[in-house]
Design a protein around this motif. Structure first.
Motif, PDB file in Angstrom:
ATOM      1  N   ASP A 142     -29.747 -37.609 -35.840  1.00 32.73           N
ATOM      2  CA  ASP A 142     -30.452 -38.824 -36.286  1.00 32.73           C
ATOM      3  C   ASP A 142     -30.155 -39.169 -37.745  1.00 32.73           C
ATOM      4  O   ASP A 142     -31.056 -39.550 -38.512  1.00 32.73           O
ATOM      5  CB  ASP A 142     -31.965 -38.664 -36.100  1.00 32.73           C
ATOM      6  N   GLY A 143     -28.888 -39.030 -38.127  1.00 29.84           N
ATOM      7  CA  GLY A 143     -28.509 -39.386 -39.489  1.00 29.84           C
ATOM      8  C   GLY A 143     -28.937 -38.394 -40.540  1.00 29.84           C
ATOM      9  O   GLY A 143     -28.836 -38.670 -41.741  1.00 29.84           O
ATOM     10  N   LYS A 144     -29.426 -37.237 -40.119  1.00 27.73           N
ATOM     11  CA  LYS A 144     -29.861 -36.206 -41.061  1.00 27.73           C
ATOM     12  C   LYS A 144     -28.898 -35.022 -41.003  1.00 27.73           C
ATOM     13  O   LYS A 144     -28.318 -34.712 -39.969  1.00 27.73           O
ATOM     14  CB  LYS A 144     -31.289 -35.729 -40.744  1.00 27.73           C
ATOM     15  N   MET A 145     -28.763 -34.355 -42.137  1.00 26.44           N
ATOM     16  CA  MET A 145     -27.922 -33.161 -42.244  1.00 26.44           C
ATOM     17  C   MET A 145     -28.819 -31.930 -42.203  1.00 26.44           C
ATOM     18  O   MET A 145     -29.703 -31.778 -43.053  1.00 26.44           O
ATOM     19  CB  MET A 145     -27.131 -33.189 -43.550  1.00 26.44           C
ATOM     20  N   ILE A 146     -28.589 -31.072 -41.243  1.00 25.96           N
ATOM     21  CA  ILE A 146     -29.372 -29.836 -41.108  1.00 25.96           C
ATOM     22  C   ILE A 146     -28.501 -28.685 -41.600  1.00 25.96           C
ATOM     23  O   ILE A 146     -27.397 -28.471 -41.093  1.00 25.96           O
ATOM     24  CB  ILE A 146     -29.789 -29.600 -39.652  1.00 25.96           C
ATOM     25  N   VAL A 147     -29.011 -27.965 -42.578  1.00 25.86           N
ATOM     26  CA  VAL A 147     -28.264 -26.853 -43.164  1.00 25.86           C
ATOM     27  C   VAL A 147     -29.131 -25.602 -43.142  1.00 25.86           C
ATOM     28  O   VAL A 147     -30.268 -25.628 -43.611  1.00 25.86           O
ATOM     29  CB  VAL A 147     -27.856 -27.141 -44.629  1.00 25.86           C
ATOM     30  N   PHE A 148     -28.582 -24.530 -42.589  1.00 22.85           N
ATOM     31  CA  PHE A 148     -29.214 -23.219 -42.733  1.00 22.85           C
ATOM     32  C   PHE A 148     -28.387 -22.456 -43.756  1.00 22.85           C
ATOM     33  O   PHE A 148     -27.243 -22.087 -43.507  1.00 22.85           O
ATOM     34  CB  PHE A 148     -29.257 -22.468 -41.403  1.00 22.85           C
ATOM     35  N   LEU A 149     -28.966 -22.256 -44.935  1.00 21.50           N
ATOM     36  CA  LEU A 149     -28.259 -21.650 -46.059  1.00 21.50           C
ATOM     37  C   LEU A 149     -28.721 -20.216 -46.250  1.00 21.50           C
ATOM     38  O   LEU A 149     -29.922 -19.946 -46.293  1.00 21.50           O
ATOM     39  CB  LEU A 149     -28.512 -22.450 -47.337  1.00 21.50           C
ATOM     40  N   GLN A 150     -27.773 -19.316 -46.380  1.00 23.52           N
ATOM     41  CA  GLN A 150     -28.110 -17.913 -46.632  1.00 23.52           C
ATOM     42  C   GLN A 150     -28.722 -17.791 -48.025  1.00 23.52           C
ATOM     43  O   GLN A 150     -28.160 -18.252 -49.013  1.00 23.52           O
ATOM     44  CB  GLN A 150     -26.855 -17.049 -46.552  1.00 23.52           C
ATOM     45  N   TYR A 166     -31.375 -36.228 -45.970  1.00 23.84           N
ATOM     46  CA  TYR A 166     -31.334 -37.566 -45.365  1.00 23.84           C
ATOM     47  C   TYR A 166     -30.745 -38.558 -46.364  1.00 23.84           C
ATOM     48  O   TYR A 166     -31.392 -38.897 -47.360  1.00 23.84           O
ATOM     49  CB  TYR A 166     -32.728 -38.009 -44.945  1.00 23.84           C
ATOM     50  N   PRO A 167     -29.502 -39.015 -46.130  1.00 19.31           N
ATOM     51  CA  PRO A 167     -28.928 -40.053 -47.006  1.00 19.31           C
ATOM     52  C   PRO A 167     -29.672 -41.370 -46.773  1.00 19.31           C
ATOM     53  O   PRO A 167     -29.608 -41.942 -45.687  1.00 19.31           O
ATOM     54  CB  PRO A 167     -27.464 -40.148 -46.546  1.00 19.31           C
ATOM     55  N   GLU A 168     -30.358 -41.841 -47.788  1.00 17.85           N
ATOM     56  CA  GLU A 168     -31.268 -42.975 -47.631  1.00 17.85           C
ATOM     57  C   GLU A 168     -30.551 -44.322 -47.575  1.00 17.85           C
ATOM     58  O   GLU A 168     -31.042 -45.263 -46.950  1.00 17.85           O
ATOM     59  CB  GLU A 168     -32.271 -42.994 -48.790  1.00 17.85           C
ATOM     60  N   ASN A 169     -29.399 -44.438 -48.239  1.00 14.67           N
ATOM     61  CA  ASN A 169     -28.825 -45.772 -48.449  1.00 14.67           C
ATOM     62  C   ASN A 169     -27.370 -45.890 -48.024  1.00 14.67           C
ATOM     63  O   ASN A 169     -26.598 -46.646 -48.622  1.00 14.67           O
ATOM     64  CB  ASN A 169     -28.959 -46.155 -49.927  1.00 14.67           C
ATOM     65  N   LEU A 170     -26.954 -45.140 -47.004  1.00 19.25           N
ATOM     66  CA  LEU A 170     -25.560 -45.213 -46.569  1.00 19.25           C
ATOM     67  C   LEU A 170     -25.192 -46.614 -46.086  1.00 19.25           C
ATOM     68  O   LEU A 170     -24.100 -47.115 -46.368  1.00 19.25           O
ATOM     69  CB  LEU A 170     -25.289 -44.191 -45.464  1.00 19.25           C
ATOM     70  N   GLU A 171     -26.088 -47.248 -45.337  1.00 10.73           N
ATOM     71  CA  GLU A 171     -25.773 -48.571 -44.807  1.00 10.73           C
ATOM     72  C   GLU A 171     -25.553 -49.581 -45.937  1.00 10.73           C
ATOM     73  O   GLU A 171     -24.626 -50.386 -45.889  1.00 10.73           O
ATOM     74  CB  GLU A 171     -26.877 -49.057 -43.875  1.00 10.73           C
ATOM     75  N   SER A 172     -26.396 -49.543 -46.950  1.00 11.89           N
ATOM     76  CA  SER A 172     -26.229 -50.481 -48.063  1.00 11.89           C
ATOM     77  C   SER A 172     -24.936 -50.189 -48.821  1.00 11.89           C
ATOM     78  O   SER A 172     -24.271 -51.103 -49.312  1.00 11.89           O
ATOM     79  CB  SER A 172     -27.426 -50.414 -49.011  1.00 11.89           C
ATOM     80  N   LEU A 173     -24.552 -48.910 -48.916  1.00  8.41           N
ATOM     81  CA  LEU A 173     -23.294 -48.558 -49.573  1.00  8.41           C
ATOM     82  C   LEU A 173     -22.105 -49.091 -48.782  1.00  8.41           C
ATOM     83  O   LEU A 173     -21.082 -49.467 -49.364  1.00  8.41           O
ATOM     84  CB  LEU A 173     -23.176 -47.041 -49.737  1.00  8.41           C
TER      85      LEU A 173
END
Length: 565
Positions: A370-378, A319-326
């Protein structure tokens, strides 16, 4: 195809001409134009030009005549043809020696040969050659388009381009991956990193050269053109040439046609890839939402989408917390709307995730929600938690480095599912990663990695915080501290946290809080008086510590999520 000096001298008009110097250079020299020049030369002669002269301006002065020949040579002319028999009767030995030493071709023309006839013969041959080249260029263009329309492999298309150019090329898509070509990517990248636009339009002033950039090293030249379609970047087209290579208009036109066909192919491939990518994301999201999907259904859909599903995967949620402020900090965001900028940033972040997984030779599946990155990593097929931990940390370390280059100052929180969930356990792994992210952010603050296995006490506290009786006990215990902190701004709660974390060591806690020892003792006495608890009583310390943890986990407190306990 170029008109060589050897070809020119085969014209009947040159039958009586004599080759004075440079016989071995005839095949090497090309003739792109012909002109009549008398002294002085200055900048009137261009490279690969056959120069005709009577020597009228310098025949009475041997030194001036020598300087004239030298200037023609230094201009890059293919050859100098001197009409003898009127002004110049014999070419001086000094000039012959100079020409032989510098492998410069000098021709002796009988005075009777008219320059106008020579110019007519050569320009006619050049025009015929240019017409042939134009016809061949159209044939190549048609051949490349036909190959695209009949869905020939892109490697075959690039092979035709390389054959026509006589040089290795490299085509890369907009993700920086090689699409085709035989040029070595390391050589290309080395020059590409140092590339700058050529300051001297040495080959031509034709507009096509303004689209091309050039890089150089001691052993090669690199030519680059962007591959674009509808003003969208589709990739890059590179040509690698020897250091002495001079690009001609024919090659530049051929490259332009090749880039156009590459744009068609990459646009088509990108559209297919985007559609496939969208379907893959929908599939991944389905895996996170439905627990009871038949195994056969999962495997069939995965095979259809080109996903390797029979591997151990572990879920990570970022979850990138501060993208909007950036976004608001960006000095120049090209007049993008916030929504557009955020979408682009999430797309870039996904590319970095993809490249990071590729770098550590692991399969990965992605989705966004919802602004979150879902990763399934092997993870490793060997059932060892340390190995799994190592894979995940290696991946996230790489991602952090890449993201900080892309977005300096970005803060990302990560929730990590339980280790070694095994095969086809996407739903469980996702929910545990989501739980780890939620609990970790509340209990440990933002911008950290939260492993599900390490959140047991936090999850227990979070569940207890929903109990009304527990809430009542909590607030009755710490409300005096909250009220006092709001009025006096003494921060008694953080004072107790530091004291408790340092096992009751007053001196150490004072250093952590940057307080004088007596100031800390005053605060501790104030905590005891407000709560009617003794900090020397283990039960009282446990009650106060437990109450603070419950309060920090509650959703209605007016405190920062970055509070660390």
């Amino acid at each position: 195809m170029n008109l060589s000096l050897m070809d020119v001298l085969k014209f009947p008009i040159f039958e009586t001409a004599k080759i004075v110097t440079g016989k071995n250079e005839l095949r090497k020299k090309s003739v792109e134009w012909v002109s009549v020049i008398e002294s002085p030369v200055e900048n009137f002669v261009r490279e690969n030009e056959l120069v005709l002269s009577t020597g009228i301006g310098c025949y009475t002065d041997p030194h001036l005549f020598f300087e004239f020949v030298k200037d023609v040579y230094e201009s890059g002319a293919s050859a100098l043809a001197i009409a003898t028999g009127h002004y110049i009767y014999r070419i001086p030995e000094e000039i012959v020696d100079f020409a032989e030493e510098n492998q410069f071709v000098i021709l002796d023309l009988p005075w009777e040969i008219r320059f106008a006839d020579i110019i007519h013969e050569i320009t006619s041959a050049i025009n015929r050659l240019q017409q042939d080249e134009l016809i061949r260029l159209k044939e190549v263009q048609q051949e490349l388009i036909e190959m695209f329309l009949t869905k020939k492999p892109f490697t075959s298309i690039v092979s035709v381009i390389e054959k026509e150019l006589g040089l290795p090329v490299l085509v890369m898509n907009n993700r920086g991956n090689v699409a085709g070509g035989s040029a070595h990517i390391r050589d290309v990248w080395r020059m590409w990193n140092d590339m700058k636009k050529s300051e001297d339009e040495e080959e031509s002033h034709h507009p096509i050269f303004s689209k091309m950039r050039r890089g150089e090293s001691k052993d090669a030249k690199l030519f680059h053109m962007k591959i674009q379609s509808s003003e969208q970047n589709q990739g890059d087209f590179f040509v690698v040439a020897p250091p002495s290579y001079k690009m001609k208009l024919r090659e530049a036109n051929l490259i332009e046609q090749a880039v156009m066909v590459c744009a068609l192919w990459l646009t088509s491939e990108n559209a297919i890839a985007e559609n496939k990518n969208m379907l893959q994301k929908e599939f991944v999201l389905r895996l996170t939402k439905e627990e009871e999907i038949p195994e056969q259904t999962i495997k069939e859909k995965a095979q259809e989408l080109g996903l390797e599903i029979d591997l151990p995967y572990e879920c990570l949620i970022g979850y990138p917390e501060n993208l909007e402020s950036l976004f608001y900090q960006e000095a120049n965001n090209n007049n993008q709307t916030k929504k557009s900028w955020l979408e682009n940033m999430m797309a870039y972040i996904e590319m970095e995730l993809y490249d990071a997984a590729l770098s550590i030779n692991r399969q990965a599946m992605y989705a966004q929600e919802d602004g979150k990155m879902i990763v399934f990593l092997q993870t490793s097929e060997i059932a060892a938690q340390s190995t799994s931990n190592g894979t995940i940390n290696q991946f996230l370390d790489l991602v952090d480095r890449r993201l900080n280059k892309l977005l300096p100052g970005v803060v990302v929180s990560w929730g990590i599912g339980k280790h070694q969930e095994g095969i086809l356990s996407f739903y469980r792994s996702y929910n545990k990663a989501a739980s780890a992210l939620e609990v970790g952010r509340k209990q440990k603050g933002i911008g950290k990695r939260y492993h599900f296995d390490n959140t047991k006490i936090s999850r227990l506290i979070l569940n207890l915080s929903q109990n009304e009786e527990v809430q009542e006990i909590t607030m009755s215990t710490i409300s005096p501290l909250i009220e006092y902190d709001e009025k006096r701004e003494m921060d008694l709660i953080n004072t107790f946290i530091a004291y408790n974390e340092n096992a009751g060591n007053v001196s150490q806690a004072a250093r952590v809080l940057n307080l004088h020892r007596q100031s800390l003792l005053y605060r501790l006495r104030k905590i005891e008086s407000l709560t009617n608890l003794s900090l020397t009583n283990p039960d009282d310390v446990f009650l106060l510590d437990f109450s603070i943890k419950i309060w920090l986990s509650s959703g209605d407190r007016n405190r920062s999520d970055q509070q660390i306990i």
